[in-house]
Design an enzyme around this catalytic site. Structure first.
Site, short mmCIF file in Angstrom:
data_model
loop_
_atom_site.label_atom_id
_atom_site.label_comp_id
_atom_site.label_asym_id
_atom_site.label_seq_id
_atom_site.Cartn_x
_atom_site.Cartn_y
_atom_site.Cartn_z
N MET A 275 0.62 -1.04 -0.08
CA MET A 275 0.08 0.51 -0.29
C MET A 275 0.55 1.29 0.22
O MET A 275 0.23 2.14 -0.02
CB MET A 275 -1.29 -0.29 1.32
CG MET A 275 -2.20 -1.61 1.02
SD MET A 275 -3.59 -0.87 1.87
CE MET A 275 -3.14 -0.25 3.47
N HIS B 187 9.40 1.17 3.19
CA HIS B 187 10.14 0.71 4.52
C HIS B 187 11.22 -0.52 4.39
O HIS B 187 10.67 -1.12 3.55
CB HIS B 187 9.71 1.02 5.96
CG HIS B 187 7.98 0.06 5.68
ND1 HIS B 187 8.57 -1.89 5.76
CD2 HIS B 187 7.25 0.18 6.18
CE1 HIS B 187 7.37 -1.92 6.44
NE2 HIS B 187 5.95 -1.18 6.09
N GLY C 237 11.00 -2.61 5.63
CA GLY C 237 10.08 -4.21 5.19
C GLY C 237 10.49 -5.04 4.34
O GLY C 237 10.22 -5.39 3.86
N HIS C 238 9.29 -3.73 3.55
CA HIS C 238 9.29 -4.16 2.01
C HIS C 238 10.27 -4.60 1.25
O HIS C 238 10.28 -5.28 0.33
CB HIS C 238 8.54 -2.74 1.41
CG HIS C 238 7.23 -2.24 1.90
ND1 HIS C 238 7.31 -1.33 2.68
CD2 HIS C 238 5.89 -2.81 2.16
CE1 HIS C 238 5.54 -1.22 3.21
NE2 HIS C 238 5.39 -2.55 2.74
N LYS D 135 4.99 -10.37 9.45
CA LYS D 135 4.94 -9.37 10.62
C LYS D 135 2.97 -9.83 10.54
O LYS D 135 2.33 -9.63 11.76
CB LYS D 135 5.23 -8.18 10.43
CG LYS D 135 4.25 -7.17 11.30
CD LYS D 135 4.92 -5.31 11.34
CE LYS D 135 4.06 -4.91 12.06
NZ LYS D 135 3.37 -4.05 11.32
O1 PAF Z 1 -0.11 -5.69 3.95
C1 PAF Z 1 -0.48 -5.11 3.39
O2 PAF Z 1 0.24 -3.72 2.93
C2 PAF Z 1 -1.96 -5.07 2.81
O3 PAF Z 1 -2.22 -5.43 3.56
C3 PAF Z 1 -2.04 -6.11 1.00
C4 PAF Z 1 -1.31 -7.49 1.15
C5 PAF Z 1 -0.70 -4.58 -0.50
C6 PAF Z 1 -3.18 -5.69 0.34
O4 PAF Z 1 -3.78 -5.02 0.88
#
Ligand code: PAF
Length: 278
Positions: free
Chosen positions: A30, A34, A36-37, A148
């Protein structure tokens, strides 16, 4: 890096890669990216030839009184981070994802109704809905989610199995600040003093893990931990469960998960630790 706003653009891009024999890994987000991503993107790179990230703040996973409008939207910064790191970015608007409105219901089963699903009954339905739609547009071979959000991870694995989707779900371990606080987009809502207090959540989980490993009784530990967390937070739940089923621990349990959700002011924090049953 290719930027796609339309469903048809990202579908074609991935189809072309598939036609060239390339495997594609997908990291749905979304935004508000950060460390984590970035760790999920690293895993995606190891698992496939091409990596696609989506950025979509999904309205169906927010209830009316939650932070949909104020959710951090940091597109320029996100794209700057992604440009050197991934092959495709999908940034749809609400109409691309929900062309017929947003009232489709997905049965998320009991796993979506317990723990976070009790307090946020809309949440897992919204997540399952958007992830299924994104999978249908992107057609990845692999998709990567963070541990997480453990309940979300299990739910998505279950959904993929139920729908017989040919997508391998990979997970990435929780990335933490030095204090132990799990990194999260919503941490930026915390003040400096709240950020320090927030680290107590992980400290409590670590303490419980140590005590379980020393064969302390789960029920007593749970009661102690609930009391301890209430010194710092408004407690939503603290549970010690079977990590595969999110049900009570039994003689068949191989892995235990300690999970908690708390409120610090208006900020909801979730975290978990997994350990092998001795
Ligand atoms: O974990 C997230 O950021 C959201 O729940 C996701 C998986 C992108 C779905 O909108």
């Amino acid at each position: 890096m290719r930027l796609c706003h339309q469903n048809t653009q990202i579908t074609k891009l991935v189809n072309d890669w598939h036609a060239q024999g390339k495997a594609v890994a997908f990291v749905p987000t979304m935004g508000g990216l950060h460390q984590g991503h970035l760790s999920l993107i690293d895993i995606a790179k190891q698992k496939a030839d091409k990596v696609v990230v989506s950025i979509f703040v999904n309205p169906t996973q927010f209830s009316k009184n939650e932070d949909l409008d104020s959710y951090p939207r940091t597109l320029n910064a996100d794209l700057a981070v992604l440009s050197a790191n991934v092959d495709g970015v999908f940034i749809p608007d609400v109409k691309q994802i929900y062309p017929n409105g947003i009232n489709k219901h997905i049965d998320v089963g009991t796993i979506g109704q317990i723990l976070c699903g009790k307090t946020r009954p809309h949440f897992f339905n919204g997540v399952a809905q958007v992830v299924e739609i994104l999978f249908g547009i992107v057609h990845p071979d692999v998709a990567v989610f963070g541990q997480k959000d453990y309940q979300q991870l299990l739910l998505i694995k279950k959904m993929v199995k139920n729908l017989s989707l040919d997508i391998c779900i990979e997970s990435g371990k929780t990335i933490r600040e030095k204090s132990g606080l799990a990194v999260s987009t919503r941490n930026q809502y915390l003040s400096e003093s709240e950020t320090k207090i927030a680290a107590n959540l992980y400290k409590t989980l670590v303490y419980i893990k140590r005590e379980i490993l020393q064969n302390k009784k789960i029920n007593g530990l749970k009661q102690w931990a609930e009391f301890d967390l209430k010194q710092h937070f408004k407690l939503d739940y603290l549970e010690i469960l079977d990590a595969n089923t999110l049900r009570q621990i039994t003689s068949n349990t191989h892995q235990i998960i300690i999970l908690s959700a708390v409120l610090l002011g208006s900020v909801r924090l979730i975290d978990n630790i997994i350990l092998k049953k001795g």
